[in-house]
Scaffold this motif. Structure first.
Motif, PDB file in Angstrom:
ATOM      1  N   LEU A 177       0.836  -1.200   0.000  1.00 20.88           N
ATOM      2  CA  LEU A 177       0.000   0.000   0.000  1.00 20.88           C
ATOM      3  C   LEU A 177       0.868   1.247   0.000  1.00 20.88           C
ATOM      4  CD1 LEU A 177      -2.908  -0.816   2.513  1.00 20.88           C
ATOM      5  CD2 LEU A 177      -2.829  -1.188   0.038  1.00 20.88           C
ATOM      6  N   LEU A 178       1.922   1.236   0.800  1.00 15.00           N
ATOM      7  CA  LEU A 178       2.828   2.378   0.842  1.00 15.00           C
ATOM      8  C   LEU A 178       3.614   2.521  -0.451  1.00 15.00           C
ATOM      9  CD1 LEU A 178       4.176   2.086   4.492  1.00 15.00           C
ATOM     10  CD2 LEU A 178       3.041   4.083   3.525  1.00 15.00           C
ATOM     11  N   ARG A 179       4.122   1.415  -0.949  1.00  9.98           N
ATOM     12  CA  ARG A 179       4.976   1.477  -2.138  1.00  9.98           C
ATOM     13  C   ARG A 179       4.212   1.999  -3.344  1.00  9.98           C
ATOM     14  NH1 ARG A 179       8.523  -3.598  -3.057  1.00  9.98           N
ATOM     15  NH2 ARG A 179       9.726  -2.449  -1.497  1.00  9.98           N
ATOM     16  N   HIS A 180       2.963   1.599  -3.478  1.00 11.28           N
ATOM     17  CA  HIS A 180       2.166   1.999  -4.645  1.00 11.28           C
ATOM     18  C   HIS A 180       1.236   3.172  -4.337  1.00 11.28           C
ATOM     19  CE1 HIS A 180       3.763  -1.450  -6.707  1.00 11.28           C
ATOM     20  NE2 HIS A 180       3.284  -2.280  -5.790  1.00 11.28           N
ATOM     21  N   ASP A 181       1.384   3.734  -3.159  1.00  4.67           N
ATOM     22  CA  ASP A 181       0.593   4.899  -2.753  1.00  4.67           C
ATOM     23  C   ASP A 181      -0.901   4.633  -2.897  1.00  4.67           C
ATOM     24  OD1 ASP A 181       1.314   7.295  -1.482  1.00  4.67           O
ATOM     25  OD2 ASP A 181       0.664   8.466  -3.195  1.00  4.67           O
ATOM     26  N   ILE A 182      -1.315   3.473  -2.419  1.00  6.34           N
ATOM     27  CA  ILE A 182      -2.733   3.113  -2.340  1.00  6.34           C
ATOM     28  C   ILE A 182      -3.182   3.474  -0.922  1.00  6.34           C
ATOM     29  CG2 ILE A 182      -4.418   1.242  -2.495  1.00  6.34           C
ATOM     30  CD1 ILE A 182      -2.368  -0.235  -4.285  1.00  6.34           C
TER      31      ILE A 182
ATOM     32  N   ALA B 171      -4.674  -2.947 -10.059  1.00  8.98           N
ATOM     33  CA  ALA B 171      -3.826  -2.166 -10.963  1.00  8.98           C
ATOM     34  C   ALA B 171      -2.349  -2.456 -10.749  1.00  8.98           C
ATOM     35  CB  ALA B 171      -4.107  -0.672 -10.775  1.00  8.98           C
ATOM     36  N   HIS B 172      -2.005  -2.973  -9.582  1.00  5.65           N
ATOM     37  CA  HIS B 172      -0.607  -3.292  -9.274  1.00  5.65           C
ATOM     38  C   HIS B 172      -0.395  -4.792  -9.080  1.00  5.65           C
ATOM     39  CE1 HIS B 172       0.524   0.930  -8.932  1.00  5.65           C
ATOM     40  NE2 HIS B 172      -0.643   1.113  -8.338  1.00  5.65           N
ATOM     41  N   GLY B 173      -1.336  -5.584  -9.576  1.00  4.58           N
ATOM     42  CA  GLY B 173      -1.192  -7.028  -9.500  1.00  4.58           C
ATOM     43  C   GLY B 173      -1.302  -7.590  -8.099  1.00  4.58           C
ATOM     44  N   LEU B 174      -1.990  -6.896  -7.222  1.00  2.00           N
ATOM     45  CA  LEU B 174      -2.141  -7.334  -5.830  1.00  2.00           C
ATOM     46  C   LEU B 174      -3.487  -8.001  -5.626  1.00  2.00           C
ATOM     47  CD1 LEU B 174      -0.768  -4.093  -4.110  1.00  2.00           C
ATOM     48  CD2 LEU B 174       0.474  -6.247  -4.415  1.00  2.00           C
ATOM     49  N   GLN B 175      -3.482  -9.094  -4.889  1.00  2.00           N
ATOM     50  CA  GLN B 175      -4.711  -9.796  -4.559  1.00  2.00           C
ATOM     51  C   GLN B 175      -5.208  -9.354  -3.179  1.00  2.00           C
ATOM     52  OE1 GLN B 175      -6.459 -11.978  -6.509  1.00  2.00           O
ATOM     53  NE2 GLN B 175      -4.968 -11.425  -8.112  1.00  2.00           N
ATOM     54  N   PRO B 176      -6.517  -9.201  -2.992  1.00  2.00           N
ATOM     55  CA  PRO B 176      -7.027  -8.913  -1.642  1.00  2.00           C
ATOM     56  C   PRO B 176      -6.632 -10.023  -0.675  1.00  2.00           C
ATOM     57  CG  PRO B 176      -8.727  -8.560  -3.295  1.00  2.00           C
ATOM     58  CD  PRO B 176      -7.583  -9.221  -3.999  1.00  2.00           C
ATOM     59  N   LEU B 177      -6.305  -9.638   0.531  1.00  2.00           N
ATOM     60  CA  LEU B 177      -5.974 -10.624   1.564  1.00  2.00           C
ATOM     61  C   LEU B 177      -7.240 -11.279   2.112  1.00  2.00           C
ATOM     62  CD1 LEU B 177      -3.320  -9.007   3.961  1.00  2.00           C
ATOM     63  CD2 LEU B 177      -2.945 -10.836   2.315  1.00  2.00           C
ATOM     64  N   ARG B 178      -7.082 -12.484   2.575  1.00  2.11           N
ATOM     65  CA  ARG B 178      -8.070 -13.088   3.468  1.00  2.11           C
ATOM     66  C   ARG B 178      -7.388 -13.159   4.825  1.00  2.11           C
ATOM     67  NH1 ARG B 178     -12.714 -16.053   3.717  1.00  2.11           N
ATOM     68  NH2 ARG B 178     -12.830 -17.660   5.334  1.00  2.11           N
TER      69      ARG B 178
ATOM     70  N   LYS C 169     -11.151   5.711  -5.583  1.00  2.61           N
ATOM     71  CA  LYS C 169     -11.612   4.539  -6.339  1.00  2.61           C
ATOM     72  C   LYS C 169     -11.788   3.354  -5.393  1.00  2.61           C
ATOM     73  CE  LYS C 169      -7.930   4.875  -8.943  1.00  2.61           C
ATOM     74  NZ  LYS C 169      -6.832   4.659  -9.934  1.00  2.61           N
ATOM     75  N   PRO C 170     -12.489   2.294  -5.831  1.00  2.00           N
ATOM     76  CA  PRO C 170     -12.621   1.100  -4.996  1.00  2.00           C
ATOM     77  C   PRO C 170     -11.261   0.478  -4.710  1.00  2.00           C
ATOM     78  CG  PRO C 170     -14.212   1.059  -6.791  1.00  2.00           C
ATOM     79  CD  PRO C 170     -13.271   2.186  -7.080  1.00  2.00           C
ATOM     80  N   ALA C 171     -11.097  -0.029  -3.495  1.00  2.00           N
ATOM     81  CA  ALA C 171      -9.813  -0.611  -3.106  1.00  2.00           C
ATOM     82  C   ALA C 171      -9.430  -1.770  -4.020  1.00  2.00           C
ATOM     83  CB  ALA C 171      -9.879  -1.087  -1.659  1.00  2.00           C
ATOM     84  N   ALA C 172     -10.383  -2.617  -4.375  1.00  2.00           N
ATOM     85  CA  ALA C 172     -10.074  -3.776  -5.214  1.00  2.00           C
ATOM     86  C   ALA C 172      -9.500  -3.342  -6.560  1.00  2.00           C
ATOM     87  CB  ALA C 172     -11.326  -4.625  -5.417  1.00  2.00           C
TER      88      ALA C 172
ATOM     89  N   VAL D  75     -10.136   3.950  -1.636  1.00  2.00           N
ATOM     90  CA  VAL D  75      -8.770   4.441  -1.464  1.00  2.00           C
ATOM     91  C   VAL D  75      -8.590   5.700  -2.305  1.00  2.00           C
ATOM     92  CG1 VAL D  75      -7.838   2.132  -1.065  1.00  2.00           C
ATOM     93  CG2 VAL D  75      -7.842   3.080  -3.389  1.00  2.00           C
ATOM     94  N   LEU D  76      -7.564   6.454  -1.953  1.00  2.00           N
ATOM     95  CA  LEU D  76      -7.074   7.525  -2.809  1.00  2.00           C
ATOM     96  C   LEU D  76      -5.865   6.967  -3.546  1.00  2.00           C
ATOM     97  CD1 LEU D  76      -7.248  10.544  -3.645  1.00  2.00           C
ATOM     98  CD2 LEU D  76      -5.607  11.012  -1.807  1.00  2.00           C
ATOM     99  N   HIS D  77      -5.931   6.960  -4.875  1.00  2.00           N
ATOM    100  CA  HIS D  77      -4.869   6.341  -5.667  1.00  2.00           C
ATOM    101  C   HIS D  77      -4.718   7.109  -6.964  1.00  2.00           C
ATOM    102  CE1 HIS D  77      -3.436   3.015  -8.507  1.00  2.00           C
ATOM    103  NE2 HIS D  77      -2.440   3.178  -7.648  1.00  2.00           N
TER     104      HIS D  77
END
Length: 518
Positions: free
Chosen positions: A136-141, A188-195, A180-183, A173-175
């Protein structure tokens, strides 16, 4: 500014090397990036805590917030088949925040503060969770975190629920400059939502990250304001033809508060070439000039121990329960209680509001022809028949007084307003997050007063020099005054000053001027 700027400095988070306030500020402002350690011993330490949680579940152990409900529902056993759903319910029902959203800098600071705490290895979380926070920090999400809704124990539950939800691809999120929606931002950065694993929802939310992050930003801004108030005082001593000998080293040697002595030394240095002989000076200036080191010095002396409290909290495990993977122990306690931050912020807002009050009084002297020793009323630079038409800084002084009054009004300690909440489970709470928000508001108001005083000092110094040709200040002080002259045209004909003030506020928050090395 995005946090993944290519030329940024990396700040390693490994739970063993404590971060400083400056590290949090650098990540918040986008001049540094947080780098989670990939060292084997660090990853193993994190893994042992997560493994212990898994073993306890398998052994049907009773762990608060893992196999039980939350808060006063701790006596409610969760059926084993439903344990993995519990973290979702925690952040879901805490989605009740209101008020303004934390700004981008504040949100980055929150993410880093939570990452640093969980990286201590005492929270039973997985490496995957830490890496998602780092992403989240690296991609400013940046999760949209409402500022209001925390009583500061059990930590910042409601605001941090928005971090937990975003990690799982929920809420907003602010991105890249848009909400925009967090998902969508994760994808957009190839990240999957955590469970979230058992204990991880509680680990994210049951801590002091919001109040601590805001405290780091407040400390940095307050430190700069103290230095800026010192430089402005030097300008105003010259503008009012004051007695610079009030700051003599021998005088301050007999009252050895080190911060107060540093402020006096800074004023001496600024005024060293602008000091006429004692015979040419008034015996005593009014308190707002003569006692400036005594007012600013209290802040200067408090900053080191405020730093200690804030940085101790930053580098702590502050959720519940604590998972000791080394010893195989689960320790139930109350480390989410933000009392140290509450006290630090209640103290800091008092100290900063006193800066506003000091400078407001200096301004009142400078604009008043009865007390400014020969300068025109309201520091108007109009001359001849147009002098009667122009009103100079009259309205600016009114506004500065209003901002000062509001800052002083907010100095009531938040920590004394503890409430009993959550069915009397949380029956003594810190109010640390409210104290931190109050402190930031006091700082904002004081910055506005400082902006007004920069206009005042620029006007007063120019008028004094035109009238008397007063001597130059130190090289650094003179350079700053020349910069102010370039930023703010002399007020000869009445004009709106709001654009000038906004420009000065931006310069203050960017720490645009060099202000004392030590």
């Amino acid at each position: 500014m995005p946090a993944d700027t290519t030329d940024s400095v990396s700040i390693v988070v490994d739970g063993r090397h404590p971060l400083m306030i400056e590290d949090v500020v650098a990540v918040a402002r986008g001049t540094a990036v947080a780098q989670l350690s990939e060292a084997g011993d660090f990853l193993a330490r994190i893994g042992r805590g997560a493994d212990l949680v898994d073993r306890l579940i398998a052994e049907d152990g009773v762990v608060y917030g893992v196999s039980t409900g939350y808060g006063d529902s701790c006596t409610v056993a969760i059926p084993p088949a439903l344990i993995h759903e519990l973290p979702h319910h925690l952040y879901a029902y805490h989605g009740v925040g209101l008020g303004r959203f934390l700004d981008a800098d504040e949100t980055r600071a929150v993410l880093l503060a939570r990452l640093v705490s969980l990286a201590q290895g005492s929270s039973g979380v997985s490496v995957a969770l830490l890496r998602q926070l780092q992403a989240l920090l690296r991609h400013d999400i940046l999760p949209r975190i409402p500022a209001e809704g925390s009583v500061g124990a059990s930590g910042d539950l409601t605001p941090l629920s928005y971090v937990a939800a975003v990690l799982c691809g929920e809420r907003e999120v602010l991105h890249e400059g848009a909400v925009k929606p967090a998902a969508e931002a994760l994808a957009a950065h190839g990240l999957q939502p955590l469970r979230l694993r058992p204990k991880e929802g509680l680990a994210i939310m049951n801590g002091t990250a919001v109040m601590t992050a805001l405290a780091c930003l407040a400390w940095q801004r307050a430190d700069y304001l103290g230095r800026l108030a010192t430089r402005i005082t030097a300008f105003n001593v010259v503008a009012s033809a004051g007695n610079a000998h009030h700051f003599d080293e021998a005088l301050f040697a007999v009252k050895p508060h080190p911060g107060q002595q540093r402020v006096a030394a800074r004023l001496r240095a600024d005024l060293a070439t602008a000091r006429p002989s004692r015979n040419e000076q008034r015996l005593q200036d009014r308190y707002s000039l003569r006692c400036a080191p005594h007012v600013i010095g209290v802040l200067e002396d408090a900053l080191p121990w405020l730093r200690t409290n804030i940085e101790n909290e930053l580098n702590s495990a502050n959720d519940n329960p604590i998972i000791d993977g080394e010893a195989g122990m689960v320790l139930h306690g109350g480390h989410f209680y933000g009392g140290h931050i509450a006290f630090a912020m209640d103290s800091l807002k008092n100290l900063v509001a006193n800066l506003a009050d000091l400078l407001d009084r200096q301004m009142a002297l400078l604009v008043d022809a009865r007390y400014n020793h020969g300068l025109p009323a309201n520091l108007s630079a109009a001359r001849g028949e147009r002098a009667a038409l122009n009103h100079g800084l009259k309205a600016l002084q009114i506004s500065a007084s209003a901002w000062t009054a509001e800052a002083l009004k907010l100095t009531m300690p938040a920590s004394v307003f503890s409430r009993s909440t959550e069915c009397h489970n949380q029956d003594k709470v810190s109010m640390g997050t409210i104290a931190a928000r109050d402190c930031l508001r006091v700082i904002e108001l004081t910055e506005q007063v400082v902006a007004a005083l920069l206009v005042t000092a620029r006007q007063g110094m120019a008028l004094r020099r035109a009238h008397e040709g007063s001597a130059k200040l130190s090289d650094d002080a003179e350079a700053m005054f020349l910069d102010l002259e370039a930023r703010i045209p002399l007020v000869e004909e009445d004009r709106a000053l709001d654009r000038d003030l906004h420009g000065l506020l931006a310069a203050i928050r960017d720490e645009a001027w060099r202000l004392y090395a030590g």
